[in-house]
Design a protein around this motif. Sequence first.
Motif, short mmCIF file in Angstrom:
data_model
loop_
_atom_site.label_atom_id
_atom_site.label_comp_id
_atom_site.label_asym_id
_atom_site.label_seq_id
_atom_site.Cartn_x
_atom_site.Cartn_y
_atom_site.Cartn_z
N THR A 187 0.85 -1.19 0.00
CA THR A 187 0.00 0.00 0.00
C THR A 187 0.88 1.24 0.00
O THR A 187 2.07 1.17 0.33
N ALA A 188 0.29 2.38 -0.33
CA ALA A 188 1.02 3.65 -0.30
C ALA A 188 1.49 3.99 1.12
O ALA A 188 2.47 4.71 1.30
N GLU A 189 0.81 3.44 2.13
CA GLU A 189 1.19 3.66 3.52
C GLU A 189 2.35 2.77 3.96
O GLU A 189 2.85 2.89 5.07
N GLY A 190 2.75 1.81 3.10
CA GLY A 190 3.90 0.98 3.40
C GLY A 190 3.61 -0.39 3.96
O GLY A 190 4.51 -1.08 4.41
N GLU A 191 2.35 -0.83 3.93
CA GLU A 191 2.03 -2.18 4.39
C GLU A 191 2.28 -3.16 3.25
O GLU A 191 1.98 -2.89 2.10
N TRP B 135 5.90 -3.96 7.15
CA TRP B 135 5.63 -2.57 6.81
C TRP B 135 6.92 -1.77 6.86
O TRP B 135 7.93 -2.24 7.37
N ASP C 23 8.45 2.00 8.16
CA ASP C 23 8.22 3.20 8.96
C ASP C 23 8.56 4.43 8.14
O ASP C 23 9.25 4.35 7.11
N ALA C 24 8.15 5.60 8.61
CA ALA C 24 8.39 6.86 7.89
C ALA C 24 9.89 7.14 7.71
O ALA C 24 10.28 7.79 6.74
N GLN D 74 9.89 4.44 -0.96
CA GLN D 74 10.07 3.57 0.21
C GLN D 74 9.07 2.42 0.31
O GLN D 74 9.48 1.29 0.55
N PRO D 75 7.75 2.64 0.15
CA PRO D 75 6.84 1.49 0.26
C PRO D 75 7.13 0.38 -0.75
O PRO D 75 7.14 -0.80 -0.41
#
Length: 132
Positions: A64-68, A82, A84-85, A109-110
């Motif tokens: 996902t765009a959130e990194g999951e 996942w 992290d920022a 990053q993701p």
Amino acid sequence: MNEQPARTLIYKRTETGDEIGLGYLDAQGRLWRAGGNVEVGRVTGDGRVLRKTAYDERELGVFTAEGEVHSHGLFEGGALGWVDADGVVNQGGLIFGEEEVGRVAGPQQPAAAAALLLLFLPDDAEESRRFR
């Protein structure tokens, strides 16, 4: 590895806490192994990670765009980890305990974290088993 702005670098964390560069993700979404500059796969704009095979590609999982990151194959698939920022990549889910396994540095990053968890770490583990 030579850092270039369009690349997202992919590192694994060793048991001693050191980092080893495994590869990178280029601006076109292609995944490259460090050292020999061998293309090993690609990521897509809709969040899929594909492994390059001798004749085709095989989808390993999604992010996902959130990194999951979610796997398609590992024990019937599921949550794998996942990012992290700050670029730290964590492996964790129903099968694994939570653990920092690497880091990614760059603009994607993701996608790079998904490549680390779905492609680079399994390949690295397989290679280590062959040399034992």
